[in-house]
Design a protein around this motif. Structure first.
Motif, PDB file in Angstrom:
ATOM      1  N   GLY A  62      47.376  22.183 -51.088  1.00  0.00           N
ATOM      2  CA  GLY A  62      45.932  22.727 -50.923  1.00  0.00           C
ATOM      3  C   GLY A  62      46.529  22.454 -48.894  1.00  0.00           C
ATOM      4  N   VAL A  63      46.474  21.221 -48.716  1.00  0.00           N
ATOM      5  CA  VAL A  63      46.129  20.037 -47.528  1.00  0.00           C
ATOM      6  C   VAL A  63      47.327  21.438 -46.481  1.00  0.00           C
ATOM      7  CG1 VAL A  63      46.541  18.342 -46.451  1.00  0.00           C
ATOM      8  CG2 VAL A  63      45.632  18.100 -48.118  1.00  0.00           C
ATOM      9  N   ILE A  64      48.665  20.826 -47.258  1.00  0.00           N
ATOM     10  CA  ILE A  64      49.830  21.468 -46.521  1.00  0.00           C
ATOM     11  C   ILE A  64      49.312  22.929 -46.018  1.00  0.00           C
ATOM     12  CG2 ILE A  64      52.245  21.752 -46.167  1.00  0.00           C
ATOM     13  CD1 ILE A  64      52.369  20.062 -48.626  1.00  0.00           C
ATOM     14  N   PHE A  65      49.029  24.051 -46.919  1.00  0.00           N
ATOM     15  CA  PHE A  65      49.117  25.337 -46.301  1.00  0.00           C
ATOM     16  C   PHE A  65      47.779  25.374 -45.180  1.00  0.00           C
ATOM     17  CE2 PHE A  65      52.371  26.079 -49.359  1.00  0.00           C
ATOM     18  CZ  PHE A  65      53.060  27.266 -49.443  1.00  0.00           C
ATOM     19  N   THR A  66      46.897  24.346 -45.817  1.00  0.00           N
ATOM     20  CA  THR A  66      45.289  25.212 -44.744  1.00  0.00           C
ATOM     21  C   THR A  66      46.213  24.075 -43.178  1.00  0.00           C
ATOM     22  OG1 THR A  66      44.105  24.197 -46.020  1.00  0.00           O
ATOM     23  CG2 THR A  66      42.777  23.622 -44.302  1.00  0.00           C
ATOM     24  N   PHE A  67      46.467  22.830 -43.426  1.00  0.00           N
ATOM     25  CA  PHE A  67      47.237  22.523 -41.779  1.00  0.00           C
ATOM     26  C   PHE A  67      47.942  24.053 -41.052  1.00  0.00           C
ATOM     27  CE2 PHE A  67      50.925  20.916 -39.304  1.00  0.00           C
ATOM     28  CZ  PHE A  67      49.793  20.180 -38.349  1.00  0.00           C
ATOM     29  N   LEU A  68      48.696  24.471 -42.213  1.00  0.00           N
ATOM     30  CA  LEU A  68      49.448  25.770 -41.572  1.00  0.00           C
ATOM     31  C   LEU A  68      49.352  26.677 -41.208  1.00  0.00           C
ATOM     32  CD1 LEU A  68      52.866  27.390 -41.469  1.00  0.00           C
ATOM     33  CD2 LEU A  68      52.566  27.827 -43.568  1.00  0.00           C
ATOM     34  N   ALA A  69      47.652  26.986 -41.865  1.00  0.00           N
ATOM     35  CA  ALA A  69      47.465  28.449 -41.438  1.00  0.00           C
ATOM     36  C   ALA A  69      46.033  27.741 -39.893  1.00  0.00           C
ATOM     37  CB  ALA A  69      45.623  28.341 -42.872  1.00  0.00           C
ATOM     38  N   TYR A  70      46.622  26.507 -39.739  1.00  0.00           N
ATOM     39  CA  TYR A  70      44.808  26.445 -38.499  1.00  0.00           C
ATOM     40  C   TYR A  70      46.348  26.025 -37.276  1.00  0.00           C
ATOM     41  CZ  TYR A  70      40.766  25.385 -40.902  1.00  0.00           C
ATOM     42  OH  TYR A  70      39.361  25.053 -41.443  1.00  0.00           O
ATOM     43  N   ILE A  71      47.421  25.640 -37.711  1.00  0.00           N
ATOM     44  CA  ILE A  71      48.368  25.325 -36.900  1.00  0.00           C
ATOM     45  C   ILE A  71      48.619  26.842 -35.968  1.00  0.00           C
ATOM     46  CG2 ILE A  71      50.909  25.928 -38.109  1.00  0.00           C
ATOM     47  CD1 ILE A  71      49.311  22.695 -35.390  1.00  0.00           C
ATOM     48  N   LEU A  72      49.566  28.435 -37.367  1.00  0.00           N
ATOM     49  CA  LEU A  72      49.208  29.256 -37.121  1.00  0.00           C
ATOM     50  C   LEU A  72      48.476  29.857 -36.172  1.00  0.00           C
ATOM     51  CD1 LEU A  72      50.994  30.811 -40.156  1.00  0.00           C
ATOM     52  CD2 LEU A  72      52.044  30.255 -38.097  1.00  0.00           C
ATOM     53  N   GLN A  73      47.522  29.263 -35.662  1.00  0.00           N
ATOM     54  CA  GLN A  73      45.848  30.350 -34.718  1.00  0.00           C
ATOM     55  C   GLN A  73      46.115  29.747 -33.723  1.00  0.00           C
ATOM     56  OE1 GLN A  73      42.557  29.323 -37.147  1.00  0.00           O
ATOM     57  NE2 GLN A  73      42.777  30.352 -38.649  1.00  0.00           N
ATOM     58  N   PRO A 105      48.970  27.318 -32.200  1.00  0.00           N
ATOM     59  CA  PRO A 105      49.868  26.332 -32.634  1.00  0.00           C
ATOM     60  C   PRO A 105      50.236  25.427 -31.432  1.00  0.00           C
ATOM     61  CG  PRO A 105      51.082  28.925 -32.333  1.00  0.00           C
ATOM     62  CD  PRO A 105      49.711  28.269 -32.029  1.00  0.00           C
ATOM     63  N   GLU A 106      50.132  25.884 -30.326  1.00  0.00           N
ATOM     64  CA  GLU A 106      49.704  24.214 -29.304  1.00  0.00           C
ATOM     65  C   GLU A 106      48.015  23.297 -28.989  1.00  0.00           C
ATOM     66  OE1 GLU A 106      46.251  27.287 -28.070  1.00  0.00           O
ATOM     67  OE2 GLU A 106      47.987  27.148 -28.576  1.00  0.00           O
ATOM     68  N   MET A 107      47.842  23.371 -30.443  1.00  0.00           N
ATOM     69  CA  MET A 107      46.425  22.875 -30.746  1.00  0.00           C
ATOM     70  C   MET A 107      46.648  21.650 -32.434  1.00  0.00           C
ATOM     71  SD  MET A 107      42.851  25.052 -29.490  1.00  0.00           S
ATOM     72  CE  MET A 107      42.842  23.319 -29.433  1.00  0.00           C
ATOM     73  N   THR A 108      47.860  20.665 -32.221  1.00  0.00           N
ATOM     74  CA  THR A 108      48.414  20.707 -33.269  1.00  0.00           C
ATOM     75  C   THR A 108      47.348  19.081 -33.753  1.00  0.00           C
ATOM     76  OG1 THR A 108      50.514  20.112 -32.963  1.00  0.00           O
ATOM     77  CG2 THR A 108      50.257  19.354 -34.588  1.00  0.00           C
ATOM     78  N   GLY A 109      46.466  18.486 -32.711  1.00  0.00           N
ATOM     79  CA  GLY A 109      45.593  17.355 -33.001  1.00  0.00           C
ATOM     80  C   GLY A 109      44.588  17.994 -33.876  1.00  0.00           C
ATOM     81  N   LYS A 110      44.162  18.671 -32.954  1.00  0.00           N
ATOM     82  CA  LYS A 110      43.023  19.629 -34.084  1.00  0.00           C
ATOM     83  C   LYS A 110      43.003  20.129 -34.804  1.00  0.00           C
ATOM     84  CE  LYS A 110      39.112  23.731 -32.649  1.00  0.00           C
ATOM     85  NZ  LYS A 110      39.137  24.330 -31.824  1.00  0.00           N
ATOM     86  N   GLN A 169      40.761  19.339 -37.757  1.00  0.00           N
ATOM     87  CA  GLN A 169      40.283  20.681 -38.923  1.00  0.00           C
ATOM     88  C   GLN A 169      40.376  20.266 -40.171  1.00  0.00           C
ATOM     89  OE1 GLN A 169      41.103  23.969 -36.356  1.00  0.00           O
ATOM     90  NE2 GLN A 169      39.322  24.516 -36.518  1.00  0.00           N
ATOM     91  N   THR A 170      42.278  20.283 -40.920  1.00  0.00           N
ATOM     92  CA  THR A 170      42.390  20.436 -42.089  1.00  0.00           C
ATOM     93  C   THR A 170      41.306  19.059 -42.910  1.00  0.00           C
ATOM     94  OG1 THR A 170      44.545  21.350 -41.313  1.00  0.00           O
ATOM     95  CG2 THR A 170      44.557  19.963 -43.233  1.00  0.00           C
TER      96      THR A 170
END
Length: 638
Positions: free
Chosen positions: A61-72, A74-79, A83-84
């Motif tokens: 869940g944590v890995i794919f939640t981070f993936l979902a946010y980063i795909l929205q 890509p330039e805002m890794t910290g955010k 959020q995750t």
């Protein structure tokens, strides 16, 4: 080295899932929704490989939640990372503050205490003797013991294991078929999945937002009905094929009588009630008939009559209680002419007038105030107040109760009195505990958490009454309760994080669109859902199915006008069937672990198949006649 068949089966299932991922994923047009479906498939593979379910759900869940946010973005890794982690904390806090989960550790603690109170051996022995004249008496006694013990504990593994140690040797020694013996124990042990207070129903209610109270009320009749179907099958088998379930011999049905009972019986009194009455009024004629013996046995004989009389009085008073009529005093009613007939409230008169000082006026006001009360409530001691007419149903109940009492006392021989006393020491304490817990929930006197606390206290008192409550028992019960509760709570946390990731990626939307595009009817959707749940019940535990897949199915129920309560009852029955279906029937492995060496796993599987067929019949009957599960909740919670 030759691998066991179970391992080959597991690897085959994993291979099938991996091949489905490879061939069904549109790699050239991959979307975030497809990534969500890949995550769902990977969870199943990871669990089948033996990874801890709760932490696998959390990690994925944590890995794919981070993936979902980063795909929205890509330039805002910290955010995305922030959020995750925020989502993980929020989901964990929401789960840990879920009131429905409070009852799980309390019910589990009650179950472990009852298990260690050593009631099951006494219960099985007393039921065995009480049902001795029925065809397949030992098997029916096993089923009843399993149903009662499963209701008190709700722990499938504990019931199957204990009954395997207790009932299996007795049934095999009496000449029962190995297959029938194994089927009865495994099927009876799985009744705890459905019959309240089932932990499965609590988890389903907390996961789907369905009322646990209504789930308990709805599951009661299907659970009892399923136990009755099992017993009917056993009796039919015993009648048609007596070699599979031989009748008990006279020696096995024999009950040893105490010296006092033998002495009164030798006087020519074959019935316990008449013999005790005669010796009570005329005085004992034998030194073996002591006053202590007379008091103890007279109380046992009179107890059913006293309980029936008390219940009849309570039912009479409730049924004929005059209904209170509440009237609003005239001065509190809103006048239709306020402010000259307007809709607003009139201004109060200016100034404060002096109250009238004349006594007649005060007496008149007092009389007016007293009038409504006198009309509503009769004066105390007024003999003219009439109760409501007695309903016809009450007289029917009274006639049936009187007939039962007559049959009881006419057939109460000395041997049956001893069996009845054994039941009073084993069956009735558990029945009172279960009735108090479920009754307080069903009639709205307590929430499931409050009733569970009362059940835990009752389990401790039972263990204390039977001399089994000590520091070791408390330590073991507390440790096992903490272990089970922690597993369930972390499963909820992992499921919550996983569901959030699945929704963020759009996997839920893809499934909903696909199901709706099929143009299924309600029946077809129900069949599809139940078949999928049944198949998932082979490689996965019921906890994993509920927390992972119910959040996927439940949002679709509204589209097909399916009641989540009714769906939950079907799921509980279905998962109970999965516990008995080869090749991964967990109940079979529980029983195999305590069976004699000559009992093979194949024999256990073959014995379970007829009972699995009965469960499928029960699912069909519940679907065709939903009132079996929905009538009681509708009556209690209109």
């Amino acid at each position: 080295m030759k691998l066991p068949k179970a391992i080959w089966f597991g690897f085959s299932c994993i291979a099938i899932v991996v091949m489905l991922i490879i061939f069904l994923t549109p790699w050239t047009a991959l979307t975030t929704g497809h990534i969500g479906l890949i995550m769902l498939a990977l969870i199943v593979v990871a669990i089948m490989l033996g990874f801890p379910t709760a932490f696998t759900l959390m990690g994925m869940g944590v890995i794919f939640t981070f993936l979902a946010y980063i795909l929205q973005a890509p330039e805002m890794t910290g955010k995305a990372l922030n959020q995750t982690l925020t989502l993980m904390v929020q989901r964990t806090y929401a789960t840990m503050t879920n009131d429905a989960l409070i009852s799980i550790p309390l019910f589990v603690f009650m179950g472990y205490l009852v298990e260690r109170a050593n009631l099951i051996e006494k219960l099985f022995r007393s039921l065995h003797l009480a049902l001795a004249r029925l065809p397949g008496a030992l098997a029916i006694a096993t089923l009843v013991t399993c149903a009662i013990f499963a209701t008190a504990t709700g722990i499938v593994g504990a019931v199957v294991t204990l009954m395997g140690l207790l009932a299996m040797p007795a049934m095999l020694k009496s000449g029962y078929s190995v297959k029938l013996t194994a089927g009865v124990i495994t099927a009876g042990g799985c009744l705890g999945i459905l019959i309240p207070p089932s932990v499965l129903l609590i988890v389903y209610g907390a996961t789907t937002g369905t009322s646990v109270v209504k789930l308990y009320a709805g599951a009661l009749l299907p659970g009892i009905g399923l136990a009755v179907l099992y017993a009917a099958y056993v009796m039919i088998v015993a009648k048609i094929w007596p070699d599979m379930a031989p009748p008990l011999s006279a020696k096995e049905r024999e009950v040893a009588l105490p010296a006092g009972s033998e002495a009164i019986k030798s006087q020519g009194y074959t019935l316990a009630a008449t013999g005790l009455l005669s010796n009570f009024f005329k005085g004992p004629k034998n030194p073996a008939v002591t006053r202590q013996y007379m008091n103890r046995n007279a109380l046992a004989v009179m107890l059913p009559l006293l309980i029936t009389a008390f219940l009849s009085l309570v039912i009479y008073r409730v049924a004929t209680e005059p209904k209170e009529v509440f009237e609003i005093p005239a001065e509190l009613q809103l006048s239709s002419n306020l402010s000259g007939g307007g809709s607003g409230l009139a201004e109060p008169p200016s100034g404060l007038a002096e109250p009238p000082s004349s006594e007649p006026a005060a007496a008149s006001v007092a009389a007016k105030e007293a009038a409504p009360a006198a009309a509503q409530e009769p004066a105390k001691g007024d003999a003219t107040v009439e109760r409501l007419p007695v309903p016809t149903g009450y007289w029917i109940y009274l006639g049936i109760a009187a007939l039962i009492m007559l049959v009881f006392y006419v057939t109460l021989t000395w041997a049956r009195l001893e069996v009845f006393k054994m039941l009073m020491g084993s069956f009735f304490p558990l029945a009172v505990l279960i009735g108090a817990v479920l009754g307080s929930i069903g009639f709205g006197l307590a929430t499931p958490s409050e009733a569970a606390a009362m059940g835990a206290l009752g389990g401790a008192l039972l263990a204390l009454a039977y001399g089994r409550l000590n520091l070791n028992v408390l330590k073991e019960s507390t440790f096992l309760t903490a272990k089970t509760s922690a597993m369930v709570c972390w499963l909820f946390v992992g499921s919550s994080i996983f569901s959030a990731a699945f929704a963020l990626l759009g996997g839920q939307k893809i499934i909903e669109d696909w199901v709706l595009s099929l143009g299924l009817t309600s029946l077809e959707f129900m069949l599809l859902a139940q078949i999928l749940i049944f198949i998932l019940g082979w490689p996965l535990e019921w906890t994993e199915i509920i927390v992972i897949f119910m959040p996927i199915f439940v949002p679709l129920l509204a589209q097909f006008n399916i009641d989540p309560l009714f769906f939950g009852l079907l799921v509980a029955l279905n998962l109970q069937t999965a516990f008995l279906s080869p090749p991964v029937a967990m109940a079979a492995f529980y029983l195999k672990g305590v069976s004699p060496p000559h009992v093979t796993l194949n024999q256990i599987f073959l014995g379970m198949l007829p009972f699995m067929g009965i469960q499928i019949l029960a699912i069909f009957l519940l679907y065709m006649f939903p009132a079996i599960g929905l009538w009681l909740p509708e009556v209690l919670y209109k």
